[in-house]
Motif scaffolding. Sequence first.
Motif, PDB file in Angstrom:
ATOM      1  N   UNK A  17      42.344  -9.358 -53.514  1.00 43.30           N
ATOM      2  CA  UNK A  17      42.492  -7.975 -53.059  1.00 43.30           C
ATOM      3  C   UNK A  17      41.197  -7.171 -53.153  1.00 43.30           C
ATOM      4  N   UNK A  18      40.457  -7.321 -54.245  1.00 42.53           N
ATOM      5  CA  UNK A  18      39.316  -6.445 -54.503  1.00 42.53           C
ATOM      6  C   UNK A  18      37.961  -7.141 -54.437  1.00 42.53           C
ATOM      7  N   UNK A  19      37.952  -8.458 -54.369  1.00 41.84           N
ATOM      8  CA  UNK A  19      36.699  -9.190 -54.430  1.00 41.84           C
ATOM      9  C   UNK A  19      35.946  -9.231 -53.117  1.00 41.84           C
ATOM     10  N   UNK A  20      34.647  -9.551 -53.227  1.00 35.45           N
ATOM     11  CA  UNK A  20      33.844  -9.786 -52.032  1.00 35.45           C
ATOM     12  C   UNK A  20      34.231 -11.147 -51.477  1.00 35.45           C
ATOM     13  N   UNK A  21      34.164 -11.281 -50.153  1.00 36.20           N
ATOM     14  CA  UNK A  21      34.692 -12.482 -49.506  1.00 36.20           C
ATOM     15  C   UNK A  21      33.655 -13.077 -48.562  1.00 36.20           C
ATOM     16  N   UNK A  31      34.726 -13.325 -54.816  1.00 36.76           N
ATOM     17  CA  UNK A  31      34.012 -13.080 -56.062  1.00 36.76           C
ATOM     18  C   UNK A  31      34.341 -11.682 -56.553  1.00 36.76           C
ATOM     19  N   UNK A  32      34.690 -11.581 -57.833  1.00 35.09           N
ATOM     20  CA  UNK A  32      35.002 -10.306 -58.463  1.00 35.09           C
ATOM     21  C   UNK A  32      34.394 -10.305 -59.859  1.00 35.09           C
ATOM     22  N   UNK A  33      33.879  -9.169 -60.271  1.00 35.86           N
ATOM     23  CA  UNK A  33      33.281  -9.033 -61.606  1.00 35.86           C
ATOM     24  C   UNK A  33      34.343  -9.290 -62.665  1.00 35.86           C
ATOM     25  N   UNK A  34      33.992 -10.092 -63.678  1.00 35.04           N
ATOM     26  CA  UNK A  34      34.903 -10.451 -64.758  1.00 35.04           C
ATOM     27  C   UNK A  34      34.616  -9.570 -65.967  1.00 35.04           C
ATOM     28  N   UNK A  35      35.561  -8.703 -66.308  1.00 36.79           N
ATOM     29  CA  UNK A  35      35.358  -7.793 -67.425  1.00 36.79           C
ATOM     30  C   UNK A  35      35.608  -8.465 -68.775  1.00 36.79           C
ATOM     31  N   UNK A  36      36.165  -9.658 -68.775  1.00 40.46           N
ATOM     32  CA  UNK A  36      36.390 -10.397 -70.019  1.00 40.46           C
ATOM     33  C   UNK A  36      35.285 -11.408 -70.286  1.00 40.46           C
ATOM     34  N   UNK A  37      34.188 -11.338 -69.555  1.00 42.26           N
ATOM     35  CA  UNK A  37      33.123 -12.336 -69.684  1.00 42.26           C
ATOM     36  C   UNK A  37      32.473 -12.311 -71.060  1.00 42.26           C
ATOM     37  N   UNK A  38      32.268 -11.124 -71.623  1.00 39.33           N
ATOM     38  CA  UNK A  38      31.658 -11.028 -72.954  1.00 39.33           C
ATOM     39  C   UNK A  38      32.545 -11.676 -74.015  1.00 39.33           C
ATOM     40  N   UNK A  39      33.838 -11.436 -73.914  1.00 35.82           N
ATOM     41  CA  UNK A  39      34.787 -12.000 -74.876  1.00 35.82           C
ATOM     42  C   UNK A  39      34.809 -13.526 -74.785  1.00 35.82           C
ATOM     43  N   UNK A  92      34.568 -13.709 -61.614  1.00 34.89           N
ATOM     44  CA  UNK A  92      35.716 -14.534 -61.255  1.00 34.89           C
ATOM     45  C   UNK A  92      35.436 -15.071 -59.863  1.00 34.89           C
ATOM     46  N   UNK A  93      35.470 -16.367 -59.683  1.00 29.49           N
ATOM     47  CA  UNK A  93      35.185 -16.987 -58.393  1.00 29.49           C
ATOM     48  C   UNK A  93      36.403 -17.810 -57.980  1.00 29.49           C
ATOM     49  N   UNK A  94      36.987 -17.438 -56.840  1.00 25.05           N
ATOM     50  CA  UNK A  94      38.144 -18.166 -56.319  1.00 25.05           C
ATOM     51  C   UNK A  94      37.722 -18.849 -55.032  1.00 25.05           C
ATOM     52  N   UNK A  95      37.927 -20.165 -54.973  1.00 23.55           N
ATOM     53  CA  UNK A  95      37.635 -20.958 -53.790  1.00 23.55           C
ATOM     54  C   UNK A  95      38.964 -21.329 -53.143  1.00 23.55           C
ATOM     55  N   UNK A  96      39.215 -20.790 -51.986  1.00 21.16           N
ATOM     56  CA  UNK A  96      40.442 -21.077 -51.259  1.00 21.16           C
ATOM     57  C   UNK A  96      40.126 -22.132 -50.197  1.00 21.16           C
ATOM     58  N   UNK A  97      40.772 -23.276 -50.302  1.00 24.76           N
ATOM     59  CA  UNK A  97      40.474 -24.406 -49.428  1.00 24.76           C
ATOM     60  C   UNK A  97      41.075 -24.162 -48.050  1.00 24.76           C
TER      61      UNK A  97
END
Length: 132
Positions: A17-21, A31-39, A92-97
């Motif tokens: 919904x919100x990521x760059x495509x 691709x969407x920024x992951x806010x849990x990356x530091x954790x 967050x990187x989602x690859x849709x085949x």
Amino acid sequence: MKIVALKENHLFGKAYAKGKKYVAKTVSVYVLRDFAAQKIRKNLMLDRNVNRYGISTSKKLGGAVQRNRARRVVKAGLCSVLEKYDVKGGNLVVLSVRGAAVELKSTDAEKDILAAFTHLHLIGNGENTAVQ
């Protein structure tokens, strides 16, 4: 390099919904920024942020055998890109085949993933980004 898997359904939905495509012949990359990356970085005791990757396929591709083969081909292409290039972390990187991945090889998927990562600014324009 170990790939950190993206497993939560709501994160797939946010990336869609919100990521760059970027849409290529074999894959669509979100691709969407992951806010849990530091954790995650602290939990895994790493020196830099990592990306979380998810691969999804649709039942339109065919039966389970075709879908799993397409996922394997895309994952092999992703692993070769991650080995050769320095990819920016914290996303967050989602690859849709897509349907073309069913009959192609991992080198074709690698080219499409590299083009998508370059377009989405996950790697540079090819200069000084290759791991020596």
